[in-house]
Design a protein around this motif. Structure first.
Motif, PDB file in Angstrom:
ATOM      1  N   PRO A   1       1.660   7.321   2.051  1.00 53.02           N
ATOM      2  CA  PRO A   1       2.972   7.969   1.900  1.00 53.02           C
ATOM      3  C   PRO A   1       2.820   9.398   1.372  1.00 53.02           C
ATOM      4  O   PRO A   1       1.888   9.694   0.621  1.00 53.02           O
ATOM      5  N   LYS A   2       3.729  10.254   1.746  1.00 51.22           N
ATOM      6  CA  LYS A   2       3.761  11.626   1.236  1.00 51.22           C
ATOM      7  C   LYS A   2       4.680  11.653   0.004  1.00 51.22           C
ATOM      8  O   LYS A   2       5.431  10.712  -0.257  1.00 51.22           O
ATOM      9  N   GLU A   3       4.615  12.767  -0.712  1.00 47.23           N
ATOM     10  CA  GLU A   3       5.475  12.943  -1.890  1.00 47.23           C
ATOM     11  C   GLU A   3       6.202  14.288  -1.785  1.00 47.23           C
ATOM     12  O   GLU A   3       5.623  15.282  -1.345  1.00 47.23           O
TER      13      GLU A   3
ATOM     14  N   GLY B   1      -0.420 -12.159   3.475  1.00 49.65           N
ATOM     15  CA  GLY B   1       0.820 -12.884   3.264  1.00 49.65           C
ATOM     16  C   GLY B   1       1.502 -12.541   1.957  1.00 49.65           C
ATOM     17  O   GLY B   1       2.678 -12.856   1.754  1.00 49.65           O
ATOM     18  N   ALA B   2       0.776 -11.894   1.054  1.00 49.19           N
ATOM     19  CA  ALA B   2       1.343 -11.513  -0.242  1.00 49.19           C
ATOM     20  C   ALA B   2       2.110 -10.199  -0.188  1.00 49.19           C
ATOM     21  O   ALA B   2       2.729  -9.806  -1.184  1.00 49.19           O
ATOM     22  N   ASP B   3       2.092  -9.525   0.951  1.00 51.01           N
ATOM     23  CA  ASP B   3       2.727  -8.206   1.068  1.00 51.01           C
ATOM     24  C   ASP B   3       4.236  -8.357   1.281  1.00 51.01           C
ATOM     25  O   ASP B   3       4.777  -7.999   2.313  1.00 51.01           O
ATOM     26  N   ILE B   4       4.913  -8.923   0.269  1.00 50.49           N
ATOM     27  CA  ILE B   4       6.355  -9.150   0.294  1.00 50.49           C
ATOM     28  C   ILE B   4       6.986  -8.307  -0.803  1.00 50.49           C
ATOM     29  O   ILE B   4       6.690  -8.471  -1.990  1.00 50.49           O
ATOM     30  N   MET B   5       7.897  -7.411  -0.439  1.00 49.93           N
ATOM     31  CA  MET B   5       8.524  -6.525  -1.403  1.00 49.93           C
ATOM     32  C   MET B   5       9.795  -7.119  -2.016  1.00 49.93           C
ATOM     33  O   MET B   5      10.152  -6.786  -3.155  1.00 49.93           O
ATOM     34  N   ALA B   6      10.488  -7.963  -1.274  1.00 54.58           N
ATOM     35  CA  ALA B   6      11.706  -8.591  -1.785  1.00 54.58           C
ATOM     36  C   ALA B   6      11.992  -9.845  -0.976  1.00 54.58           C
ATOM     37  O   ALA B   6      11.742  -9.882   0.231  1.00 54.58           O
TER      38      ALA B   6
ATOM     39  N   TYR C   1       3.706   5.240  -7.018  1.00 56.42           N
ATOM     40  CA  TYR C   1       2.637   5.731  -6.135  1.00 56.42           C
ATOM     41  C   TYR C   1       1.268   5.590  -6.795  1.00 56.42           C
ATOM     42  O   TYR C   1       0.288   5.231  -6.145  1.00 56.42           O
ATOM     43  N   SER C   2       1.210   5.858  -8.106  1.00 51.00           N
ATOM     44  CA  SER C   2      -0.085   5.862  -8.803  1.00 51.00           C
ATOM     45  C   SER C   2      -0.690   4.472  -8.937  1.00 51.00           C
ATOM     46  O   SER C   2      -1.880   4.340  -9.218  1.00 51.00           O
ATOM     47  N   LEU C   3       0.104   3.410  -8.739  1.00 51.15           N
ATOM     48  CA  LEU C   3      -0.407   2.047  -8.862  1.00 51.15           C
ATOM     49  C   LEU C   3      -0.754   1.409  -7.518  1.00 51.15           C
ATOM     50  O   LEU C   3      -1.409   0.377  -7.476  1.00 51.15           O
ATOM     51  N   ALA C   4      -0.316   1.988  -6.420  1.00 55.67           N
ATOM     52  CA  ALA C   4      -0.460   1.336  -5.114  1.00 55.67           C
ATOM     53  C   ALA C   4      -1.910   1.355  -4.623  1.00 55.67           C
ATOM     54  O   ALA C   4      -2.609   2.354  -4.783  1.00 55.67           O
ATOM     55  N   PRO C   5      -2.371   0.246  -4.027  1.00 59.57           N
ATOM     56  CA  PRO C   5      -3.699   0.209  -3.394  1.00 59.57           C
ATOM     57  C   PRO C   5      -3.661   0.963  -2.060  1.00 59.57           C
ATOM     58  O   PRO C   5      -3.621   0.373  -0.985  1.00 59.57           O
ATOM     59  N   LEU C   6      -3.683   2.271  -2.143  1.00 63.16           N
ATOM     60  CA  LEU C   6      -3.387   3.128  -0.993  1.00 63.16           C
ATOM     61  C   LEU C   6      -4.410   3.030   0.128  1.00 63.16           C
ATOM     62  O   LEU C   6      -4.103   3.301   1.284  1.00 63.16           O
TER      63      LEU C   6
ATOM     64  N   ASN D   1       0.827  -1.222   0.000  1.00 64.17           N
ATOM     65  CA  ASN D   1       0.000   0.000   0.000  1.00 64.17           C
ATOM     66  C   ASN D   1       0.854   1.262   0.000  1.00 64.17           C
ATOM     67  O   ASN D   1       0.380   2.346   0.341  1.00 64.17           O
ATOM     68  N   GLY D   2       2.115   1.117  -0.415  1.00 65.72           N
ATOM     69  CA  GLY D   2       2.978   2.273  -0.615  1.00 65.72           C
ATOM     70  C   GLY D   2       3.673   2.185  -1.954  1.00 65.72           C
ATOM     71  O   GLY D   2       3.632   3.099  -2.766  1.00 65.72           O
ATOM     72  N   PHE D   3       4.308   1.026  -2.216  1.00 61.11           N
ATOM     73  CA  PHE D   3       5.015   0.782  -3.470  1.00 61.11           C
ATOM     74  C   PHE D   3       4.651  -0.634  -3.910  1.00 61.11           C
ATOM     75  O   PHE D   3       5.243  -1.613  -3.475  1.00 61.11           O
ATOM     76  N   PHE D   4       3.666  -0.741  -4.795  1.00 58.74           N
ATOM     77  CA  PHE D   4       3.032  -2.016  -5.118  1.00 58.74           C
ATOM     78  C   PHE D   4       3.821  -2.852  -6.122  1.00 58.74           C
ATOM     79  O   PHE D   4       3.774  -4.080  -6.104  1.00 58.74           O
TER      80      PHE D   4
END
Length: 394
Positions: free
Chosen positions: A387-389, A345-350, A374-379, A289-292
């Protein structure tokens, strides 16, 4: 103090930081490679207003995929705005009609435009998106939700069917993220040959030819070679010379990823460290929910272990698309999984990434976060703070 540390001290984490200097550098590469072309920025890649204003200051126009993006482009001061959407509504068309150049994606859209023009007693100039018979790599063409099949174009008398419309532009886009110079050159030549055929079919000159996107950038330097921009420039010059007597028109090129990807860094914070069955996890704020994109790539990895297919663009790219750094004072490294703190459980970035040994509170950075990030994340998932920009231009 480094800008990342300064922002963290004042605003906390997570956040995105975009560097305007990088945008200028990337824009220069495109302008030098495609002299005389109009460059359009795909708003959907990064609609953050300071980024759009930077694009406008560089003379870059807008590739808008929604009525809202047309408004954003206007607010940013972009002078050339092209609106191309696979299924705009009547309300969308009414909203953008006098604000931009409209590209029709289907016969139904042409009908909506004809009705809008007739109601206003005017002749409306529109572009036409065609789904061509050719492909980028010479493989058989596949069905697509985008554009009108080329074979159907030649069967249509546009002047008779749409008396209040003048087709004065051509738009083709069939693939993003191409790193083969020869493929791109063949593609541009195929587009121009089709444009000549279209002019003859319509009985009028085209005012612009939009080649769409395609110019790729390197995500994984170990596996990908960059485009040879000098060779590509020579190819472009040769093709333009070849067709100069038959096509006196404006050439357009779209770019979202190439212009903006490298300008962005995603910065988040380790909020927990735990071990499970011998695996160490760094749990960070706002993963999916920040960088999808890195999360989605991990989800697709079992099905595409070697290379992601072009059909997944822009949602997922290569296996090793991001440099990941833990901003730690430690001299040690360790192999960890980096996971977000969502109840999924799918919230794995690396997975199994080698980083500096971190502690709770350390920052973690991901590069290549300036486009489709940012534009793709399920915020809104889990109703957590977004997240801020931030934008810098030094």
């Amino acid at each position: 103090m480094h800008p990342i540390e300064k922002i963290r001290a004042e605003h906390g984490a997570p956040f995105y930081i975009y560097d305007g200097k990088v945008i200028s550098e990337q824009a220069s590469i495109l302008k030098n490679t495609f002299p005389g072309f109009g460059i359009l920025f795909s708003i959907k890649a990064n609609p953050f207003m300071p980024v759009l204003k930077k694009m406008a200051s560089l003379g870059i126009g807008a590739d808008a995929a929604s009525a809202k993006e047309v408004d954003l482009a206007i607010d940013a001061g972009m002078k050339e705005i092209y609106y191309s959407c696979p299924a705009p509504t009547k309300e969308d068309i009414d909203h953008v009609l006098d604000k931009c150049r409209i590209i029709a994606d289907s016969f139904h859209v042409l009908t909506l435009l004809e009705e809008a023009a007739a109601a206003r007693s005017l002749t409306l100039a529109v572009g036409l998106r065609i789904h061509p018979d050719f492909t980028m790599d010479g493989s058989p063409q596949m069905p697509s939700k985008f554009g009108i099949d080329e074979s159907l174009v030649w069967k249509t008398d546009f002047r008779k069917a749409y008396p209040h419309l003048t087709i004065n532009g051509l738009h083709i886009h069939i693939r993003s993220q191409v790193l083969d110079t020869e493929q791109l050159g063949n593609y541009y030549e195929n587009v121009l040959a089709l444009a000549i055929h279209l002019q003859n079919h319509l009985g009028n000159k085209l005012n612009y030819i939009n080649f769409g996107g395609g110019v790729g950038k390197v995500y994984d330097a170990a596996k990908q070679d960059p485009l040879d921009f000098k060779k590509l420039q020579q190819t472009i010059s040769s093709i333009k010379e070849k067709y100069k007597n038959e096509l006196s028109t404006k050439f357009l090129l779209e770019s979202g990823r190439f212009l903006a990807c490298d300008c962005g860094t995603y910065v988040t914070e380790i909020v927990d460290i735990k071990e499970s069955h011998g695996k160490k996890f760094y749990i960070v704020k706002n993963g999916a929910n920040g960088f999808f994109k890195p999360v989605l790539r991990q989800m697709l990895l079992p099905f595409h272990p070697d290379q992601i297919g072009a059909s997944y663009e822009p949602f997922a790219t290569e296996n090793d698309s991001y440099e990941i750094h833990v901003l730690s004072d430690s001299n040690e490294t360790e192999i960890v999984d980096i996971a977000g703190h969502l109840c999924s459980g799918a919230d794995i970035m690396a997975k199994d990434v080698k980083v500096k040994k971190g502690t709770i509170g350390d920052l973690v950075t991901f590069n290549h976060a300036g486009s489709y990030a940012y534009s793709l994340a399920p915020l809104l998932f889990a109703s957590q703070p977004m997240p801020k920009e931030f934008f810098i231009d030094e």
